[in-house]
Design an enzyme around this catalytic site. Structure first.
Site, PDB file in Angstrom:
ATOM      1  N   GLU A  81       0.841  -1.192   0.000  1.00 14.74           N
ATOM      2  CA  GLU A  81       0.000   0.000   0.000  1.00 14.74           C
ATOM      3  C   GLU A  81       0.879   1.245   0.000  1.00 14.74           C
ATOM      4  O   GLU A  81       0.383   2.350   0.110  1.00 14.74           O
ATOM      5  CB  GLU A  81      -0.970  -0.016   1.178  1.00 14.74           C
ATOM      6  CG  GLU A  81      -0.333   0.065   2.526  1.00 14.74           C
ATOM      7  CD  GLU A  81      -1.375   0.037   3.636  1.00 14.74           C
ATOM      8  OE1 GLU A  81      -1.494  -1.017   4.257  1.00 14.74           O
ATOM      9  OE2 GLU A  81      -2.042   1.045   3.871  1.00 14.74           O
ATOM     10  N   CYS A 113      -3.695  -2.806   4.277  1.00 11.01           N
ATOM     11  CA  CYS A 113      -2.869  -3.854   4.898  1.00 11.01           C
ATOM     12  C   CYS A 113      -3.360  -5.263   4.577  1.00 11.01           C
ATOM     13  O   CYS A 113      -2.716  -6.243   4.943  1.00 11.01           O
ATOM     14  CB  CYS A 113      -2.825  -3.649   6.410  1.00 11.01           C
ATOM     15  SG  CYS A 113      -2.222  -2.016   6.856  1.00 11.01           S
ATOM     16  N   HIS A 235      -3.383  -8.820  12.287  1.00  9.35           N
ATOM     17  CA  HIS A 235      -2.713  -7.645  11.717  1.00  9.35           C
ATOM     18  C   HIS A 235      -2.402  -6.703  12.877  1.00  9.35           C
ATOM     19  O   HIS A 235      -3.254  -6.438  13.722  1.00  9.35           O
ATOM     20  CB  HIS A 235      -3.637  -6.973  10.694  1.00  9.35           C
ATOM     21  CG  HIS A 235      -3.172  -5.601  10.323  1.00  9.35           C
ATOM     22  ND1 HIS A 235      -1.893  -5.368   9.856  1.00  9.35           N
ATOM     23  CD2 HIS A 235      -3.775  -4.383  10.370  1.00  9.35           C
ATOM     24  CE1 HIS A 235      -1.748  -4.074   9.631  1.00  9.35           C
ATOM     25  NE2 HIS A 235      -2.870  -3.459   9.940  1.00  9.35           N
TER      26      HIS A 235
HETATM   27  N1  COA Z   1       1.047   4.704  30.073  1.00 10.74           N
HETATM   28  C1  COA Z   1       0.346   3.658  29.573  1.00 10.74           C
HETATM   29  N2  COA Z   1      -0.634   3.790  28.640  1.00 10.74           N
HETATM   30  C2  COA Z   1      -0.912   5.020  28.187  1.00 10.74           C
HETATM   31  C3  COA Z   1      -0.226   6.172  28.682  1.00 10.74           C
HETATM   32  C4  COA Z   1       0.791   5.973  29.670  1.00 10.74           C
HETATM   33  N3  COA Z   1       1.495   6.991  30.154  1.00 10.74           N
HETATM   34  N4  COA Z   1      -0.721   7.250  28.045  1.00 10.74           N
HETATM   35  C5  COA Z   1      -1.682   6.808  27.193  1.00 10.74           C
HETATM   36  N5  COA Z   1      -1.798   5.465  27.290  1.00 10.74           N
HETATM   37  C6  COA Z   1      -2.680   4.574  26.519  1.00 10.74           C
HETATM   38  C7  COA Z   1      -4.072   5.104  26.295  1.00 10.74           C
HETATM   39  O1  COA Z   1      -4.900   4.846  27.417  1.00 10.74           O
HETATM   40  C8  COA Z   1      -4.489   4.313  25.068  1.00 10.74           C
HETATM   41  O2  COA Z   1      -4.813   2.993  25.425  1.00 10.74           O
HETATM   42  P1  COA Z   1      -6.251   2.387  25.049  1.00 10.74           P
HETATM   43  O3  COA Z   1      -6.369   2.509  23.539  1.00 10.74           O
HETATM   44  O4  COA Z   1      -6.144   0.955  25.471  1.00 10.74           O
HETATM   45  O5  COA Z   1      -7.252   3.182  25.745  1.00 10.74           O
HETATM   46  C9  COA Z   1      -3.196   4.230  24.282  1.00 10.74           C
HETATM   47  O6  COA Z   1      -2.137   4.508  25.200  1.00 10.74           O
HETATM   48  C10 COA Z   1      -3.105   5.202  23.113  1.00 10.74           C
HETATM   49  O7  COA Z   1      -3.440   6.469  23.593  1.00 10.74           O
HETATM   50  P2  COA Z   1      -4.298   7.481  22.706  1.00 10.74           P
HETATM   51  O8  COA Z   1      -4.545   8.697  23.503  1.00 10.74           O
HETATM   52  O9  COA Z   1      -5.477   6.767  22.123  1.00 10.74           O
HETATM   53  O10 COA Z   1      -3.210   7.781  21.576  1.00 10.74           O
HETATM   54  P3  COA Z   1      -3.291   8.601  20.248  1.00 10.74           P
HETATM   55  O11 COA Z   1      -4.457   9.521  20.207  1.00 10.74           O
HETATM   56  O12 COA Z   1      -1.930   9.169  20.075  1.00 10.74           O
HETATM   57  O13 COA Z   1      -3.572   7.482  19.131  1.00 10.74           O
HETATM   58  C11 COA Z   1      -3.186   5.631  17.693  1.00 10.74           C
HETATM   59  C12 COA Z   1      -2.938   6.224  19.082  1.00 10.74           C
HETATM   60  C13 COA Z   1      -2.675   4.211  17.687  1.00 10.74           C
HETATM   61  C14 COA Z   1      -4.687   5.635  17.392  1.00 10.74           C
HETATM   62  C15 COA Z   1      -2.415   6.503  16.639  1.00 10.74           C
HETATM   63  O14 COA Z   1      -1.039   6.329  16.847  1.00 10.74           O
HETATM   64  C16 COA Z   1      -2.756   6.156  15.220  1.00 10.74           C
HETATM   65  O15 COA Z   1      -3.705   6.669  14.638  1.00 10.74           O
HETATM   66  N6  COA Z   1      -1.957   5.260  14.570  1.00 10.74           N
HETATM   67  C17 COA Z   1      -2.248   4.746  13.243  1.00 10.74           C
HETATM   68  C18 COA Z   1      -3.097   3.508  13.374  1.00 10.74           C
HETATM   69  C19 COA Z   1      -3.249   2.835  12.054  1.00 10.74           C
HETATM   70  O16 COA Z   1      -2.280   2.696  11.348  1.00 10.74           O
HETATM   71  N7  COA Z   1      -4.456   2.447  11.663  1.00 10.74           N
HETATM   72  C20 COA Z   1      -4.656   1.928  10.346  1.00 10.74           C
HETATM   73  C21 COA Z   1      -4.374   0.499  10.203  1.00 10.74           C
HETATM   74  S1  COA Z   1      -5.351  -0.584  11.163  1.00 10.74           S
END
Ligand code: COA
Length: 389
Positions: A81, A113, A235
């Site tokens: 992709e 993916c 995945h």
């Molecule tokens: N210690 C432990 N965990 C922590 C933390 C800390 N200090 N701070 C935050 N977290 C946890 C949050 O609670 C959350 O866990 P949960 O999802 O189980 O609730 C996790 O870390 C991620 O935090 P979040 O605030 O949701 O992060 P974000 O807004 O930065 O987004 C993703 C994370 C993964 C959604 C983002 O990186 C993303 O969009 N990635 C791309 C995903 C992708 O490729 N998708 C397409 C293919 S499937």
């Protein structure tokens, strides 16, 4: 008895450099627990300036050709992709770099993916039609999000090459498959962008809907019961997603979501993705490599595969591990591909992230950085130039 077709060999490659999440966290002030625990990522592979999906793919596939030769390979299916050309299949460059016979069909497949799973299933169909033939399936991706975006922590790069054949030495892929398609905008990359757009939280929900949808269809098609599976390869855009997905599947089936049972089912599948980052099409097959390389004997045991591609298409299917598979694994080479990466600091990573070729059709050489067997030496007259070393 139905004939046995599946994954005969599996080899992977990853980028020249590695960026630990501690470096990203130091730069952007994120509490490291969010990366290590919250999303389950430790580090990500970063390709060198002279690496791309073609060099990674050729590096992954070369050991397969070295072991089996190319006499029986009449098809190469390249899933990606992070395509480098709108018309020409990246697989044609790989075909050339590996010196495959001219009597080969080569094609590129795309559905985020999920593409490599489509490639695997199409390959099985071709082998069923003529069991003397083998198909080389390659999944190769460089995952790139915008700098300073939430997606930045979930980048990575890797290629997996699989030889699909009759009487496979590693995993026999079974019928039926559970299928699911839904038109959602959780992740996409318009032709004019180098980085993907993502609605991460929407993507998590869409993925979980797809888990339900594929499982429902898998069951209706007469698939195995949940309890029969020894492990599940999901995945993994980030490894925590596998935990979310498996918990969701257990809940959907009204089963206990006991932490130890979940760790038992997926714990060993996350080791490689955790340190290489998201490799899009390759990720679910890296989960398989990680499982086979680390688990106690899995002979005869069914493994569940959940392949999800945003947009979205998903498939759940089963594979049974074949007797003698341990003698055919590439565990040492796999671990070496990870261990050989050179650390890059945050500034160096940022510089690599922002590089792109000028688009004026001139001659541009790339800096010599990779220590791998293939390199992208430059671009000239809009043509990418590759080199085997
Ligand atoms: N210690 C432990 N965990 C922590 C933390 C800390 N200090 N701070 C935050 N977290 C946890 C949050 O609670 C959350 O866990 P949960 O999802 O189980 O609730 C996790 O870390 C991620 O935090 P979040 O605030 O949701 O992060 P974000 O807004 O930065 O987004 C993703 C994370 C993964 C959604 C983002 O990186 C993303 O969009 N990635 C791309 C995903 C992708 O490729 N998708 C397409 C293919 S499937």
């Amino acid at each position: 008895m139905s004939i046995s077709i599946g994954i005969h060999d599996l080899s992977f490659a990853t980028g020249e450099f590695v960026l630990p999440h501690t470096a990203l966290a130091d730069y952007n002030g994120t509490e490291i627990g969010k990366y290590h625990v919250g999303i389950g990522q430790q580090s990500m592979s970063i390709p060198a300036a002279d690496e791309d999906i073609v060099t990674l793919a050729a590096t992954a596939a070369a050991p397969i050709i070295a072991r089996h030769g190319s006499d029986r390979i009449r098809t190469v299916v390249f899933a990606t992709e992070s395509s480098i050309d709108q018309a020409k299949s990246a697989g044609v460059y790989v075909h050339s770099l590996l010196g495959l016979p001219s009597a080969t069909r080569v094609v590129e497949l795309k559905q985020a993916c999920y593409g490599a799973t489509a490639a695997l299933q199409f390959a099985i169909g071709l082998v069923r039609r003529d069991p003397a033939q083998q198909v080389l399936v390659i999944a190769s991706d460089v995952s790139k999000y915008e700098l300073d975006s939430p997606g930045e922590a979930t980048q990575g790069a890797a290629a997996v090459a699989m030889l699909v054949s009759l009487d496979p030495a590693l995993v026999r892929i079974e019928d039926p498959s559970g299928l699911f398609t839904a038109d959602v905008m959780d992740f996409w990359r318009p032709n004019y962008l180098n980085t993907a757009l993502v609605d991460g939280h929407e993507s998590i929900n869409a993925y979980l809907q797809a888990v339900e949808g594929t499982w429902k269809d898998y069951t209706e098609q007469g698939g195995r019961a949940l309890e029969e599976f020894a492990a599940f390869c999901y995945h993994q855009p980030f490894t925590k997603m596998a935990y979310k997905a498996h918990t969701h599947l257990l809940n959907y089936n009204g089963q206990d979501t006991d932490k130890d049972a979940i760790a038992q089912a997926i714990g060993l599948t996350t080791a490689y993705n955790r340190v290489m980052g998201n490799s899009y099409t390759a990720s679910v097959y890296l989960a398989l490599a990680s499982l086979l390389d680390q688990a106690d004997d899995l002979t005869g045991k069914p493994i569940g595969f959940l392949s999800y591609g945003s947009g979205s298409v998903a498939e759940f299917f089963a594979g049974t591990v074949v007797a003698g598979y341990r003698d055919r694994l590439r565990t040492e080479a796999n671990q070496e591909a990870i261990a050989r990466r050179r650390p890059v600091d945050y500034a160096g990573y940022r510089d690599l992230h922002e590089r792109s070729f000028p688009t004026d059709g001139g001659d541009y050489a790339t800096e010599e950085q990779t220590t791998g067997p293939f390199r992208l030496s430059g671009i000239s007259g809009h043509k990418r130039i590759y080199q085997a070393r």
